[in-house]
Design an enzyme around this catalytic site. Structure first.
Site, PDB file in Angstrom:
ATOM      1  CG  ASP A  98     -15.396 107.505 -26.605  1.00 26.09           C
ATOM      2  OD1 ASP A  98     -15.987 106.438 -26.352  1.00 26.09           O
ATOM      3  OD2 ASP A  98     -15.832 108.626 -26.239  1.00 26.09           O
ATOM      4  CB  SER A  99     -14.369 102.033 -24.841  1.00 27.60           C
ATOM      5  OG  SER A  99     -14.335 101.408 -26.104  1.00 27.60           O
TER       6      SER A  99
ATOM      7  CG  ASP B 214     -17.247 106.374 -30.101  1.00 28.43           C
ATOM      8  OD1 ASP B 214     -18.242 107.081 -30.360  1.00 28.43           O
ATOM      9  OD2 ASP B 214     -17.084 105.783 -29.009  1.00 28.43           O
TER      10      ASP B 214
ATOM     11  CE  LYS C 252     -20.339 104.665 -30.227  1.00 31.15           C
ATOM     12  NZ  LYS C 252     -20.443 105.675 -29.136  1.00 31.15           N
TER      13      LYS C 252
ATOM     14  CD  GLU D  34     -20.473 108.960 -25.514  1.00 32.20           C
ATOM     15  OE1 GLU D  34     -20.843 109.717 -24.590  1.00 32.20           O
ATOM     16  OE2 GLU D  34     -19.600 108.084 -25.367  1.00 32.20           O
TER      17      GLU D  34
ATOM     18  CD  GLU E  88     -22.570 102.385 -22.865  1.00 29.37           C
ATOM     19  OE1 GLU E  88     -22.318 103.058 -23.879  1.00 29.37           O
ATOM     20  OE2 GLU E  88     -21.719 102.063 -22.006  1.00 29.37           O
TER      21      GLU E  88
HETATM   22  O1  KIV Z   1     -16.676 103.569 -26.931  1.00 28.78           O
HETATM   23  C1  KIV Z   1     -17.285 102.486 -26.983  1.00 28.78           C
HETATM   24  O2  KIV Z   1     -16.706 101.406 -26.955  1.00 28.78           O
HETATM   25  C2  KIV Z   1     -18.736 102.549 -27.088  1.00 28.78           C
HETATM   26  C3  KIV Z   1     -19.482 101.265 -26.977  1.00 28.78           C
HETATM   27  C4  KIV Z   1     -19.502 100.810 -25.588  1.00 28.78           C
HETATM   28  C5  KIV Z   1     -20.852 101.348 -27.562  1.00 28.78           C
HETATM   29  O3  KIV Z   1     -19.292 103.593 -27.235  1.00 28.78           O
END
Ligand code: KIV
Length: 269
Positions: free
Chosen positions: A42-43, A81, A111, A113, A179
């Site tokens: 989600d980055s 994510d 993934k 959080e 992280e």
């Molecule tokens: O969203 C993302 O890119 C992440 C990584 C930094 C682990 O969660």
């Protein structure tokens, strides 16, 4: 094709490699380089969609980018994510949102959080056949509460991360992202659980490492202190765009080899 099972088997050999990608051409490059896991992070909110945090990213945006990455990936494990509030509010909605990433977008895993609220959900998703990568330490979806600073820096916080790591491993998560935590905490967590840890700003003792692709290739706007730049794609792009503009303005592009003339089309009127 990588599976969650083959990733588990890898622990103890070479470190696991993971990178983010948000589109098909980037995913193809990352996959062909032999990276083990592609995270559709989600980055993308900051790195690709122009938001100033990850919070606005929607399930539909994640779904579409995950599908693009999956279409371009042959070997790497593709992990979607889950966006802010797309999980952990209501169990049925969480399962539906996570399930769509596998069922429709062809991800191999999701993934989350993680926190105390994701232990039971992780167990439920795994029971249903949705592999879960957990994520502890700095979790950018909590930016409004915690900022983006290093986590687990005092004994209480470090113990909380350790306890949650164990709880998520027991709940069936297949790996854990750590992280921006102290390296000595990451080492102890890695030793304490039997699933691979993947570090970002968590020192050298995790089972693998992950970075955001923009930081790695030199496209990052604000690079975190723990990231390293391995290329300078931004300069390459700037130079290509400058050259294109100059060539058009000077009348040098398109040249003869870029144009096609049809014999019969002269003097139409
Ligand atoms: O969203 C993302 O890119 C992440 C990584 C930094 C682990 O969660």
């Amino acid at each position: 094709m990588a599976t969650v099972r083959s990733l588990r088997a890898k622990t103890g050999d070479e470190p696991i490699t993971m990178l983010t990608a948000y589109d098909a051409p980037t995913a193809r490059i990352v996959d062909e380089a032999g990276i083990d896991i592609i995270l559709v992070g989600d980055s993308m909110g900051n790195a690709s969609l122009g938001y100033d945090s990850t919070l606005p990213v929607t399930v539909e945006e994640m779904h579409s980018r995950t599908a693009a990455v999956a279409r371009a990936t042959d070997d790497a494990l593709v992990v979607a994510d889950m966006p802010f509030l797309s999980f952990g509010v209501d169990e049925a909605a969480s399962i539906e949102n996570c399930g769509r990433m596998l069922k429709e977008a062809d991800a191999d895993a999701v993934k989350l959080e993680s926190g105390p609220h994701t232990v039971e959900l992780t167990e439920r998703l795994v029971q249903l056949g949705i592999p879960v990568m957990a994520h502890l330490g700095l979790t950018p979806q909590r930016v409004k509460e915690l900022g983006l600073s290093r986590q687990g820096t005092d004994r209480d916080d470090a113990r909380e991360i350790m306890d949650l790591a164990k709880a998520h491993a027991e709940a069936g998560a297949f790996s854990l992202v750590l992280e921006h935590v102290p390296a000595n905490l990451a080492r102890q967590v890695t030793e304490a659980i039997d699933i691979p840890t993947i570090g970002i700003g968590a020192g050298p003792d995790c089972d693998g490492q992950v970075l955001v692709i923009n930081d790695v290739v030199g496209m990052g706007d604000s690079v975190p202190p723990f990231a390293a730049q391995f290329g300078d794609v931004k300069s390459e792009m700037e130079s290509a765009v400058d050259s294109y503009r100059d060539a058009v303005e000077a009348g040098d592009f398109p040249a003869e080899e870029h144009s096609h003339v049809e014999d019969d089309l002269d003097e139409l009127y």
